[in-house]
Design a protein around this motif. Structure first.
Motif, short mmCIF file in Angstrom:
data_model
loop_
_atom_site.label_atom_id
_atom_site.label_comp_id
_atom_site.label_asym_id
_atom_site.label_seq_id
_atom_site.Cartn_x
_atom_site.Cartn_y
_atom_site.Cartn_z
N PHE A 127 -9.14 4.33 -3.32
CA PHE A 127 -8.65 3.11 -3.96
C PHE A 127 -7.25 2.85 -3.43
O PHE A 127 -6.45 3.79 -3.29
N SER A 128 -6.96 1.60 -3.15
CA SER A 128 -5.59 1.24 -2.77
C SER A 128 -5.25 -0.12 -3.36
O SER A 128 -6.13 -0.95 -3.62
N ILE A 129 -3.95 -0.31 -3.58
CA ILE A 129 -3.45 -1.58 -4.09
C ILE A 129 -2.06 -1.77 -3.50
O ILE A 129 -1.34 -0.79 -3.23
N GLY A 130 -1.69 -3.02 -3.29
CA GLY A 130 -0.39 -3.31 -2.70
C GLY A 130 0.77 -2.94 -3.60
O GLY A 130 0.61 -2.73 -4.80
N LEU A 131 1.95 -2.86 -3.01
CA LEU A 131 3.15 -2.54 -3.78
C LEU A 131 3.44 -3.60 -4.83
O LEU A 131 4.16 -3.34 -5.80
N ASP A 132 2.87 -4.79 -4.67
CA ASP A 132 3.01 -5.87 -5.65
C ASP A 132 1.86 -5.86 -6.67
O ASP A 132 1.71 -6.79 -7.46
N PHE A 133 1.04 -4.81 -6.63
CA PHE A 133 -0.11 -4.62 -7.52
C PHE A 133 -1.16 -5.72 -7.35
O PHE A 133 -1.87 -6.09 -8.27
N LYS A 134 -1.28 -6.20 -6.11
CA LYS A 134 -2.32 -7.18 -5.77
C LYS A 134 -3.13 -6.63 -4.61
O LYS A 134 -2.70 -5.72 -3.91
N GLY A 135 -4.29 -7.21 -4.37
CA GLY A 135 -5.11 -6.82 -3.23
C GLY A 135 -5.79 -5.47 -3.40
O GLY A 135 -5.86 -4.69 -2.46
N ALA A 136 -6.33 -5.20 -4.57
CA ALA A 136 -7.02 -3.93 -4.82
C ALA A 136 -8.23 -3.79 -3.90
O ALA A 136 -8.95 -4.77 -3.66
N LYS A 137 -8.43 -2.58 -3.39
CA LYS A 137 -9.56 -2.28 -2.52
C LYS A 137 -10.15 -0.92 -2.93
O LYS A 137 -9.40 0.01 -3.21
N SER A 138 -11.45 -0.85 -2.93
CA SER A 138 -12.14 0.41 -3.20
C SER A 138 -13.12 0.69 -2.08
O SER A 138 -13.68 -0.24 -1.48
#
Length: 164
Positions: A118-129
């Motif tokens: 799981f990853s998400i941008g430093l702005d807490f947008k663009g979550a990916k699994s």
């Protein structure tokens, strides 16, 4: 006495749900396997009743304290097999990848032949699994992901180092 508000910034707690819609074959190095026959074999494999990942929704709950860098995440996904429990939860430690908040579990007990990421941008947008299905004895593994372009970044490099 006055304290800066940043000193007391609470951890960001969130929840992200994404659908796994893309299938790729990966080499053991973590790089993309571009052979059409391997990609097609992966598409069949992750759509089969005993290994169904394509089209599922992964929901990740996370807590990230950007000040202390203490963070946790766990992803829940339907069991790929028609066995109990119907919903699996995978706890993932942080991966320490610059430029994003990234978490991963390599061969977690509930899915011993998989990696869950799981990853998400430093702005807490663009979550990916992503779920990487490991194939013993084959030259490729199968990556099922919400990311249309998962190769070339730091997460891909981390995957490659774990597969060796």
């Amino acid at each position: 006495m006055s304290f800066g508000s940043a000193a007391f910034a609470a951890p960001v707690q969130g929840k992200a749900s994404v659908k796994l819609t893309h299938v790729f074959a990966t080499l053991q190095t973590g790089q993309e396997d571009k052979k059409p026959e391997d990609v097609e074999a992966c598409r069949k494999q992750v759509s089969a009743p005993g290994s169904r990942y394509l089209g599922i929704t992964v929901t990740t709950q996370y807590s990230i304290d950007a000040q202390s860098m203490i963070m946790t995440a766990s992803s829940s996904l339907p069991s790929p097999k028609a066995t109990q429990p119907l919903q699996l939860t995978v706890n993932m430690p942080p991966l320490g990848i610059a430029g994003q908040y990234a978490f991963g579990a390599f061969r977690p007990p509930v899915l011993p032949n998989n990696y869950v990421l799981f990853s998400i941008g430093l702005d807490f947008k663009g979550a990916k699994s992503s779920v990487l299905v490991l194939n013993e004895g084959k030259d490729y593994n199968c990556l099922v992901t919400s990311d249309a372009a998962p190769f070339g970044g730091a997460l891909s490099e981390k995957l490659g180092s774990q597969q060796k």
